[in-house]
Design a protein around this motif. Structure first.
Motif, PDB file in Angstrom:
ATOM      1  N   TYR A 195      10.762 -32.748 -33.854  1.00  0.00           N
ATOM      2  CA  TYR A 195      11.623 -31.847 -33.088  1.00  0.00           C
ATOM      3  C   TYR A 195      11.215 -31.861 -31.613  1.00  0.00           C
ATOM      4  O   TYR A 195      12.073 -31.869 -30.722  1.00  0.00           O
ATOM      5  CB  TYR A 195      11.519 -30.428 -33.647  1.00  0.00           C
ATOM      6  CG  TYR A 195      12.332 -29.421 -32.860  1.00  0.00           C
ATOM      7  CD1 TYR A 195      13.705 -29.318 -33.048  1.00  0.00           C
ATOM      8  CD2 TYR A 195      11.724 -28.599 -31.914  1.00  0.00           C
ATOM      9  CE1 TYR A 195      14.456 -28.412 -32.310  1.00  0.00           C
ATOM     10  CE2 TYR A 195      12.464 -27.700 -31.174  1.00  0.00           C
ATOM     11  CZ  TYR A 195      13.831 -27.609 -31.388  1.00  0.00           C
ATOM     12  OH  TYR A 195      14.573 -26.717 -30.644  1.00  0.00           O
ATOM     13  N   ALA A 196       9.894 -31.853 -31.342  1.00  0.00           N
ATOM     14  CA  ALA A 196       9.416 -31.881 -29.958  1.00  0.00           C
ATOM     15  C   ALA A 196       9.909 -33.145 -29.246  1.00  0.00           C
ATOM     16  O   ALA A 196      10.380 -33.086 -28.102  1.00  0.00           O
ATOM     17  CB  ALA A 196       7.892 -31.807 -29.927  1.00  0.00           C
ATOM     18  N   ARG A 197       9.791 -34.303 -29.936  1.00  0.00           N
ATOM     19  CA  ARG A 197      10.257 -35.559 -29.331  1.00  0.00           C
ATOM     20  C   ARG A 197      11.768 -35.534 -29.107  1.00  0.00           C
ATOM     21  O   ARG A 197      12.253 -35.959 -28.053  1.00  0.00           O
ATOM     22  CB  ARG A 197       9.875 -36.744 -30.226  1.00  0.00           C
ATOM     23  CG  ARG A 197       8.381 -36.990 -30.349  1.00  0.00           C
ATOM     24  CD  ARG A 197       8.102 -38.349 -30.991  1.00  0.00           C
ATOM     25  NE  ARG A 197       8.600 -38.424 -32.353  1.00  0.00           N
ATOM     26  CZ  ARG A 197       7.896 -38.138 -33.427  1.00  0.00           C
ATOM     27  NH1 ARG A 197       6.634 -37.729 -33.288  1.00  0.00           N
ATOM     28  NH2 ARG A 197       8.404 -38.245 -34.626  1.00  0.00           N
ATOM     29  N   LYS A 198      12.475 -35.008 -30.076  1.00  0.00           N
ATOM     30  CA  LYS A 198      13.937 -34.987 -29.996  1.00  0.00           C
ATOM     31  C   LYS A 198      14.422 -34.130 -28.833  1.00  0.00           C
ATOM     32  O   LYS A 198      15.374 -34.474 -28.140  1.00  0.00           O
ATOM     33  CB  LYS A 198      14.510 -34.451 -31.310  1.00  0.00           C
ATOM     34  CG  LYS A 198      16.032 -34.333 -31.338  1.00  0.00           C
ATOM     35  CD  LYS A 198      16.494 -33.779 -32.680  1.00  0.00           C
ATOM     36  CE  LYS A 198      18.010 -33.603 -32.691  1.00  0.00           C
ATOM     37  NZ  LYS A 198      18.476 -33.006 -33.961  1.00  0.00           N
ATOM     38  N   GLU A 199      13.741 -32.986 -28.597  1.00  0.00           N
ATOM     39  CA  GLU A 199      14.171 -32.051 -27.562  1.00  0.00           C
ATOM     40  C   GLU A 199      13.452 -32.266 -26.226  1.00  0.00           C
ATOM     41  O   GLU A 199      13.712 -31.549 -25.263  1.00  0.00           O
ATOM     42  CB  GLU A 199      13.934 -30.604 -28.033  1.00  0.00           C
ATOM     43  CG  GLU A 199      14.692 -30.231 -29.294  1.00  0.00           C
ATOM     44  CD  GLU A 199      16.204 -30.263 -29.093  1.00  0.00           C
ATOM     45  OE1 GLU A 199      16.651 -29.958 -27.965  1.00  0.00           O
ATOM     46  OE2 GLU A 199      16.925 -30.602 -30.051  1.00  0.00           O
ATOM     47  N   GLN A 204       3.159 -27.700 -28.085  1.00  0.00           N
ATOM     48  CA  GLN A 204       2.992 -26.253 -28.124  1.00  0.00           C
ATOM     49  C   GLN A 204       4.311 -25.529 -27.866  1.00  0.00           C
ATOM     50  O   GLN A 204       4.603 -24.489 -28.474  1.00  0.00           O
ATOM     51  CB  GLN A 204       1.931 -25.819 -27.102  1.00  0.00           C
ATOM     52  CG  GLN A 204       0.524 -26.284 -27.437  1.00  0.00           C
ATOM     53  CD  GLN A 204       0.081 -25.815 -28.813  1.00  0.00           C
ATOM     54  OE1 GLN A 204       0.321 -24.671 -29.205  1.00  0.00           O
ATOM     55  NE2 GLN A 204      -0.554 -26.711 -29.560  1.00  0.00           N
ATOM     56  N   SER A 205       5.132 -26.087 -26.972  1.00  0.00           N
ATOM     57  CA  SER A 205       6.443 -25.477 -26.714  1.00  0.00           C
ATOM     58  C   SER A 205       7.315 -25.546 -27.956  1.00  0.00           C
ATOM     59  O   SER A 205       8.049 -24.603 -28.275  1.00  0.00           O
ATOM     60  CB  SER A 205       7.129 -26.188 -25.542  1.00  0.00           C
ATOM     61  OG  SER A 205       6.396 -26.006 -24.352  1.00  0.00           O
ATOM     62  N   ALA A 206       7.229 -26.662 -28.665  1.00  0.00           N
ATOM     63  CA  ALA A 206       7.996 -26.796 -29.906  1.00  0.00           C
ATOM     64  C   ALA A 206       7.557 -25.756 -30.925  1.00  0.00           C
ATOM     65  O   ALA A 206       8.379 -25.179 -31.643  1.00  0.00           O
ATOM     66  CB  ALA A 206       7.830 -28.204 -30.481  1.00  0.00           C
ATOM     67  N   TRP A 207       6.247 -25.484 -30.985  1.00  0.00           N
ATOM     68  CA  TRP A 207       5.752 -24.456 -31.910  1.00  0.00           C
ATOM     69  C   TRP A 207       6.292 -23.075 -31.531  1.00  0.00           C
ATOM     70  O   TRP A 207       6.633 -22.277 -32.419  1.00  0.00           O
ATOM     71  CB  TRP A 207       4.214 -24.431 -31.899  1.00  0.00           C
ATOM     72  CG  TRP A 207       3.593 -25.411 -32.838  1.00  0.00           C
ATOM     73  CD1 TRP A 207       2.765 -26.442 -32.540  1.00  0.00           C
ATOM     74  CD2 TRP A 207       3.756 -25.446 -34.261  1.00  0.00           C
ATOM     75  NE1 TRP A 207       2.409 -27.119 -33.668  1.00  0.00           N
ATOM     76  CE2 TRP A 207       2.992 -26.530 -34.751  1.00  0.00           C
ATOM     77  CE3 TRP A 207       4.473 -24.675 -35.171  1.00  0.00           C
ATOM     78  CZ2 TRP A 207       2.925 -26.861 -36.084  1.00  0.00           C
ATOM     79  CZ3 TRP A 207       4.404 -24.998 -36.525  1.00  0.00           C
ATOM     80  CH2 TRP A 207       3.632 -26.084 -36.958  1.00  0.00           C
ATOM     81  N   ILE A 257      12.434 -25.544 -39.877  1.00  0.00           N
ATOM     82  CA  ILE A 257      12.342 -26.689 -38.967  1.00  0.00           C
ATOM     83  C   ILE A 257      13.396 -27.730 -39.302  1.00  0.00           C
ATOM     84  O   ILE A 257      13.922 -28.423 -38.412  1.00  0.00           O
ATOM     85  CB  ILE A 257      10.914 -27.301 -38.989  1.00  0.00           C
ATOM     86  CG1 ILE A 257      10.762 -28.340 -37.868  1.00  0.00           C
ATOM     87  CG2 ILE A 257      10.592 -27.907 -40.335  1.00  0.00           C
ATOM     88  CD1 ILE A 257      10.911 -27.772 -36.479  1.00  0.00           C
ATOM     89  N   ASP A 258      13.756 -27.833 -40.571  1.00  0.00           N
ATOM     90  CA  ASP A 258      14.821 -28.758 -40.953  1.00  0.00           C
ATOM     91  C   ASP A 258      16.156 -28.326 -40.344  1.00  0.00           C
ATOM     92  O   ASP A 258      16.927 -29.143 -39.830  1.00  0.00           O
ATOM     93  CB  ASP A 258      14.938 -28.815 -42.481  1.00  0.00           C
ATOM     94  CG  ASP A 258      16.077 -29.703 -42.933  1.00  0.00           C
ATOM     95  OD1 ASP A 258      16.044 -30.922 -42.668  1.00  0.00           O
ATOM     96  OD2 ASP A 258      17.034 -29.176 -43.532  1.00  0.00           O
TER      97      ASP A 258
END
Length: 266
Positions: A195-199, A204-207, A257-258
């Motif tokens: 998700y972090a890579r995708k966005e 840490q921001s993704a968390w 997350i999915d």
């Protein structure tokens, strides 16, 4: 602040966290400040500031007392606040626009504490007694209606959860090219990384985005739950994946997350 002696302690469940109430030998009921701070998800530094606020405020210090309470480390002197002063203290913790924007679940939780924490503790120690047969009958009827509504809601949630589980199982079987093929916790970690890579976000921001989505999906406060679990089990550190694994809620976390990966959370 004078010492008082506890004669009765109670733990009151409140919005996924715990309130610790103490009835003392002076006839008053007090709230343990530390547990309220933890329920709000405050950091150790923020807790220290709130204790200092109570001890130095001209009005709040009148309701503050140091009471010896049992903890995981043995009996310790703990700052407590008379519940009549509780709404005033909590009202002094401002719900700022920044808080609403960055941690909306904390703002909502603080509002619940400001409005209802005192009543929850008071009800635990001084439950209202019906004064007539009519009030007793009305109470029984209200309880039956509430139980019926609760059963309906549980059945509804079970049906929705079953549908979501079936959809999740299908997706987990077809997740494309995940690097990790290990256990469920590893898969969860990799989904957050994906998700972090995708966005285009840092890990840490993704968390942080995940935590907001999880709180919204399950109407809870993940930070407070992790802090309560750490305190209960005397843990210094506990990551989100470790918490989900220890509490058998990894599938709930993966479901969130999915949905984030598939843009199903508003």
């Amino acid at each position: 602040m004078n010492m008082v002696t506890p004669i009765e302690n109670k733990v009151v469940q409140f919005h996924g966290a715990q309130l610790v109430g103490i009835k003392a030998n002076d006839g008053k009921v007090y709230a343990a400040v530390r547990w309220i701070c933890k329920g709000l998800g405050l950091s150790e530094g923020q807790m220290k500031n709130e204790r200092k606020r109570i001890q130095e405020d001209a009005v709040l210090q009148k309701g503050g007392r140091n009471i010896i309470l049992p903890t995981n480390s043995g009996n310790q002197e703990t700052l407590c606040l008379e519940i009549d002063y509780l709404p005033l203290w909590l009202a002094k913790i401002s719900i700022t626009p920044k808080m609403k924007q960055e941690t909306p679940w904390v703002a909502r939780m603080l509002e619940e504490y400001q409005l209802k924490a005192k009543d929850a503790l008071a009800a635990a120690f001084f439950p209202k007694q019906p004064t007539s047969q009519l009030e007793i009958l009305q109470g029984v009827i209200n309880q039956m209606v509430a139980q019926e509504q609760e059963v309906k809601e549980i059945k509804k949630q079970q049906s929705l959860m079953q549908q979501e589980n079936e959809a999740l199982k299908h997706r987990l079987d077809t997740i494309d090219n995940l690097d990790s093929i290990g256990n469920l916790q590893q898969r969860f970690n990799e989904m957050v990384r994906k998700y972090a890579r995708k966005e285009g976000l840092g890990f840490q921001s993704a968390w942080r985005v995940f935590t907001i989505a999880y709180n919204k999906a399950y109407s809870t406060n993940l930070t407070a739950k992790i802090n309560n679990y750490k305190q209960k089990h005397n843990l210094e550190k506990l990551s989100r994946p470790q918490y989900f694994s220890l509490t058998d809620t990894l599938e709930d976390a993966i479901r969130v997350i999915d949905q984030m990966l598939n843009k199903e959370i508003a």
